[in-house]
Design a protein around this motif. Sequence first.
Motif, PDB file in Angstrom:
ATOM      1  N   GLN A   1       0.809  -1.226   0.000  1.00 26.42           N
ATOM      2  CA  GLN A   1       0.000   0.000   0.000  1.00 26.42           C
ATOM      3  C   GLN A   1       0.843   1.277   0.000  1.00 26.42           C
ATOM      4  OE1 GLN A   1      -0.046  -2.496   2.134  1.00 26.42           O
ATOM      5  NE2 GLN A   1      -0.773  -1.954   4.159  1.00 26.42           N
ATOM      6  N   TRP A   2       2.100   1.192   0.462  1.00 25.73           N
ATOM      7  CA  TRP A   2       2.986   2.371   0.397  1.00 25.73           C
ATOM      8  C   TRP A   2       3.126   2.861  -1.041  1.00 25.73           C
ATOM      9  CZ3 TRP A   2       7.078   1.927  -2.858  1.00 25.73           C
ATOM     10  CH2 TRP A   2       7.475   0.626  -3.197  1.00 25.73           C
ATOM     11  N   ALA A   3       2.939   1.937  -2.012  1.00 26.65           N
ATOM     12  CA  ALA A   3       3.182   2.269  -3.422  1.00 26.65           C
ATOM     13  C   ALA A   3       1.944   2.830  -4.126  1.00 26.65           C
ATOM     14  CB  ALA A   3       3.698   1.038  -4.166  1.00 26.65           C
ATOM     15  N   GLY A   4       0.924   3.204  -3.375  1.00 25.05           N
ATOM     16  CA  GLY A   4      -0.256   3.810  -3.997  1.00 25.05           C
ATOM     17  C   GLY A   4       0.155   5.042  -4.796  1.00 25.05           C
ATOM     18  N   GLY A   5      -0.108   5.010  -6.085  1.00 30.64           N
ATOM     19  CA  GLY A   5       0.235   6.153  -6.947  1.00 30.64           C
ATOM     20  C   GLY A   5       1.644   6.131  -7.488  1.00 30.64           C
ATOM     21  N   LEU A   6       2.416   5.084  -7.158  1.00 30.46           N
ATOM     22  CA  LEU A   6       3.795   5.000  -7.685  1.00 30.46           C
ATOM     23  C   LEU A   6       3.742   4.621  -9.168  1.00 30.46           C
ATOM     24  CD1 LEU A   6       6.953   4.792  -6.780  1.00 30.46           C
ATOM     25  CD2 LEU A   6       6.562   2.345  -7.062  1.00 30.46           C
TER      26      LEU A   6
ATOM     27  N   LYS B   1      -8.893  -5.015   4.651  1.00 36.54           N
ATOM     28  CA  LYS B   1      -9.026  -4.504   3.275  1.00 36.54           C
ATOM     29  C   LYS B   1      -9.323  -3.006   3.238  1.00 36.54           C
ATOM     30  CE  LYS B   1     -12.450  -5.225  -0.271  1.00 36.54           C
ATOM     31  NZ  LYS B   1     -13.325  -6.202  -0.895  1.00 36.54           N
ATOM     32  N   ARG B   2     -10.234  -2.576   4.099  1.00 38.24           N
ATOM     33  CA  ARG B   2     -10.639  -1.172   4.097  1.00 38.24           C
ATOM     34  C   ARG B   2      -9.444  -0.258   4.422  1.00 38.24           C
ATOM     35  NH1 ARG B   2     -12.342   2.228   7.515  1.00 38.24           N
ATOM     36  NH2 ARG B   2     -12.139   0.790   9.260  1.00 38.24           N
ATOM     37  N   ILE B   3      -8.678  -0.657   5.425  1.00 44.68           N
ATOM     38  CA  ILE B   3      -7.527   0.180   5.835  1.00 44.68           C
ATOM     39  C   ILE B   3      -6.447   0.165   4.752  1.00 44.68           C
ATOM     40  CG2 ILE B   3      -5.656   0.432   7.536  1.00 44.68           C
ATOM     41  CD1 ILE B   3      -7.610  -0.686   9.642  1.00 44.68           C
ATOM     42  N   ILE B   4      -6.210  -0.994   4.186  1.00 46.29           N
ATOM     43  CA  ILE B   4      -5.164  -1.109   3.149  1.00 46.29           C
ATOM     44  C   ILE B   4      -5.506  -0.213   1.959  1.00 46.29           C
ATOM     45  CG2 ILE B   4      -4.105  -2.704   1.468  1.00 46.29           C
ATOM     46  CD1 ILE B   4      -4.714  -4.938   3.634  1.00 46.29           C
ATOM     47  N   GLN B   5      -6.761  -0.319   1.530  1.00 45.18           N
ATOM     48  CA  GLN B   5      -7.175   0.484   0.360  1.00 45.18           C
ATOM     49  C   GLN B   5      -7.173   1.981   0.686  1.00 45.18           C
ATOM     50  OE1 GLN B   5     -10.863  -1.628  -0.579  1.00 45.18           O
ATOM     51  NE2 GLN B   5      -9.894  -2.395  -2.447  1.00 45.18           N
ATOM     52  N   ALA B   6      -7.582   2.313   1.910  1.00 41.37           N
ATOM     53  CA  ALA B   6      -7.621   3.732   2.298  1.00 41.37           C
ATOM     54  C   ALA B   6      -6.195   4.298   2.360  1.00 41.37           C
ATOM     55  CB  ALA B   6      -8.319   3.882   3.642  1.00 41.37           C
ATOM     56  N   THR B   7      -5.250   3.486   2.823  1.00 44.48           N
ATOM     57  CA  THR B   7      -3.851   3.957   2.911  1.00 44.48           C
ATOM     58  C   THR B   7      -3.306   4.233   1.512  1.00 44.48           C
ATOM     59  OG1 THR B   7      -3.578   2.571   4.872  1.00 44.48           O
ATOM     60  CG2 THR B   7      -1.557   3.373   3.849  1.00 44.48           C
ATOM     61  N   ALA B   8      -3.541   3.300   0.612  1.00 47.85           N
ATOM     62  CA  ALA B   8      -3.053   3.495  -0.767  1.00 47.85           C
ATOM     63  C   ALA B   8      -3.703   4.738  -1.382  1.00 47.85           C
ATOM     64  CB  ALA B   8      -3.345   2.260  -1.607  1.00 47.85           C
TER      65      ALA B   8
ATOM     66  N   ASP C   1      -4.855   7.384   0.233  1.00 45.27           N
ATOM     67  CA  ASP C   1      -4.257   8.588   0.863  1.00 45.27           C
ATOM     68  C   ASP C   1      -2.948   8.953   0.172  1.00 45.27           C
ATOM     69  OD1 ASP C   1      -6.241   8.761   2.661  1.00 45.27           O
ATOM     70  OD2 ASP C   1      -5.097   8.028   4.392  1.00 45.27           O
ATOM     71  N   HIS C   2      -2.144   7.923  -0.118  1.00 43.71           N
ATOM     72  CA  HIS C   2      -0.847   8.182  -0.757  1.00 43.71           C
ATOM     73  C   HIS C   2      -1.041   8.771  -2.157  1.00 43.71           C
ATOM     74  CE1 HIS C   2       0.857   6.462   2.661  1.00 43.71           C
ATOM     75  NE2 HIS C   2       1.008   5.212   2.267  1.00 43.71           N
ATOM     76  N   ARG C   3      -2.033   8.238  -2.873  1.00 42.90           N
ATOM     77  CA  ARG C   3      -2.321   8.776  -4.217  1.00 42.90           C
ATOM     78  C   ARG C   3      -2.724  10.247  -4.104  1.00 42.90           C
ATOM     79  NH1 ARG C   3      -5.547   4.029  -4.734  1.00 42.90           N
ATOM     80  NH2 ARG C   3      -3.997   2.501  -5.355  1.00 42.90           N
ATOM     81  N   GLU C   4      -3.547  10.527  -3.128  1.00 43.67           N
ATOM     82  CA  GLU C   4      -4.028  11.912  -2.976  1.00 43.67           C
ATOM     83  C   GLU C   4      -2.906  12.849  -2.554  1.00 43.67           C
ATOM     84  OE1 GLU C   4      -7.550  11.472  -0.623  1.00 43.67           O
ATOM     85  OE2 GLU C   4      -8.608  10.663  -2.380  1.00 43.67           O
TER      86      GLU C   4
ATOM     87  N   GLU D   1      -1.622  16.153  -4.578  1.00 43.64           N
ATOM     88  CA  GLU D   1      -1.607  17.460  -3.927  1.00 43.64           C
ATOM     89  C   GLU D   1      -0.214  18.077  -3.885  1.00 43.64           C
ATOM     90  OE1 GLU D   1      -2.655  18.425   0.446  1.00 43.64           O
ATOM     91  OE2 GLU D   1      -4.326  17.300  -0.442  1.00 43.64           O
ATOM     92  N   ARG D   2       0.797  17.266  -3.582  1.00 46.68           N
ATOM     93  CA  ARG D   2       2.139  17.795  -3.323  1.00 46.68           C
ATOM     94  C   ARG D   2       3.107  17.712  -4.491  1.00 46.68           C
ATOM     95  NH1 ARG D   2       3.436  17.856   2.254  1.00 46.68           N
ATOM     96  NH2 ARG D   2       1.492  17.973   3.426  1.00 46.68           N
ATOM     97  N   HIS D   3       2.811  16.853  -5.455  1.00 47.36           N
ATOM     98  CA  HIS D   3       3.760  16.678  -6.563  1.00 47.36           C
ATOM     99  C   HIS D   3       3.233  17.374  -7.821  1.00 47.36           C
ATOM    100  CE1 HIS D   3       5.316  12.722  -4.500  1.00 47.36           C
ATOM    101  NE2 HIS D   3       5.519  13.806  -3.787  1.00 47.36           N
ATOM    102  N   PRO D   4       4.135  17.854  -8.648  1.00 46.69           N
ATOM    103  CA  PRO D   4       3.690  18.625  -9.822  1.00 46.69           C
ATOM    104  C   PRO D   4       3.218  17.729 -10.961  1.00 46.69           C
ATOM    105  CG  PRO D   4       6.064  18.523  -9.760  1.00 46.69           C
ATOM    106  CD  PRO D   4       5.603  17.776  -8.561  1.00 46.69           C
ATOM    107  N   LEU D   5       2.170  16.974 -10.718  1.00 50.72           N
ATOM    108  CA  LEU D   5       1.746  15.978 -11.706  1.00 50.72           C
ATOM    109  C   LEU D   5       1.064  16.609 -12.916  1.00 50.72           C
ATOM    110  CD1 LEU D   5       0.457  13.155  -9.309  1.00 50.72           C
ATOM    111  CD2 LEU D   5       2.775  13.643 -10.093  1.00 50.72           C
TER     112      LEU D   5
END
Length: 319
Positions: free
Chosen positions: A119-124, A195-202, A204-207, A211-215
């Motif tokens: 889940q750390w890799a959400g949005g990687l 499952k709920r926490i894992i998906q929510a963590t990923a 959050d990372h995507r969001e 928000e913070r990266h110049p995508l």
Amino acid sequence: MYMGYIYMDIALPLGTRRNVSLAPYTTFKIGGTAKYFYIARSTKDIVDAVAQAKSLKLPFFVLAGGSNVLVSDKGFNGLVIKVQNTAYTISKTNVHADAGVSMETLVKKTGSKGLSGLQWAGGLPGSVGGAVRGNAGAFGGEIKDSIVSIRVLNAKGNIVTLIQKQCKFSYRDSLIKKNNLIVLSCIFKLEKGNKRIIQATAKDHREYRKERHPLEYPNAGSVFKNCDVKKFSKKLQEELQDVIKVDPFPVVPTAYLISQAKLKGLRVGKAQVSKKHPNYIVNKGGATAKDVLHIAKKVKNIIKKKFSINLEQEIQFVE
Ligand SMILES: Cc1cc2nc3c(=O)[nH]c(=O)nc-3n(C[C@H](O)[C@H](O)[C@H](O)COP(=O)(O)OP(=O)(O)OC[C@H]3O[C@@H](n4cnc5c(N)ncnc54)[C@H](O)[C@@H]3O)c2cc1C
């Protein structure tokens, strides 16, 4: 001369194209053409393409998601093998993924099965193979943490299995990177979780990334690695105390150093040090590799003068 050309075209994998622009295959949207370009859709395709390039003594480069590369304006005078083997299986807590599987696919699929570990890799951005080679990491996690073993193609053309320990993972580094091995597939061991926490963590990372990266502009992620605190003078270590973060060990964020050096917004041609996240260089539309390299060199020199620190480039330059 003519015969040589015929021989070469016959010997290259079926489906190989000539003079293909590489920019669209990178997240930076920068770079010249590949003399030859081949999409390897299976592991066998990768192995055969490498063998063919070698037998022709043709330089080759393995490209996957293109999210960690800066391709030269002159392009690549050889065969680019685009890794696109995308099979994966998930059985209980074990995941077997081809190198070409996108990390986002894996994060989403494992998350939907309540498997914890990626889940750390959400949005990687990028692929499993690219992530393994550079031991990708974010939000305190690293890909090495879930790896059991990988299958690689070595310099002799043999397929070998390396267990996690043999991969010599370290910060954005591995044996795969050092020895130019080619990752074919990877086995991960995950854990059963909520499952709920894992998906929510990923999520959050995507969001956070949005928000913070110049995508909004093409880029290739962080240009430089973060800096090991131990490399700073004792005096600076004290001064920088408040910005040190542990990811995956105590580091000073390079973005902070660049910002302190007042380099946010520095522009060369159409490339610019992002104002939003200064460890990113963004392509404002039509930037060249030369522009990006020029900025990167300038940033390195100024940071060296100001903090006596040698920035290490994270992005791979392809020429
Ligand atoms: C917006 C953005 C955010 C990012 N955030 C992060 C982050 O938080 N953490 C992080 O670690 N990285 C980050 N990156 C960098 C990048 O996403 C990772 O390095 C990613 O793992 C690269 O994978 P790829 O498939 O795109 O590799 P590519 O860019 O295609 O290739 C990168 C290198 O890996 C090699 N390679 C690719 N596939 C293989 C293979 N199968 N076997 C051997 N070598 C291979 C290539 O030859 C090249 O040298 C970010 C990039 C972007 C654009």
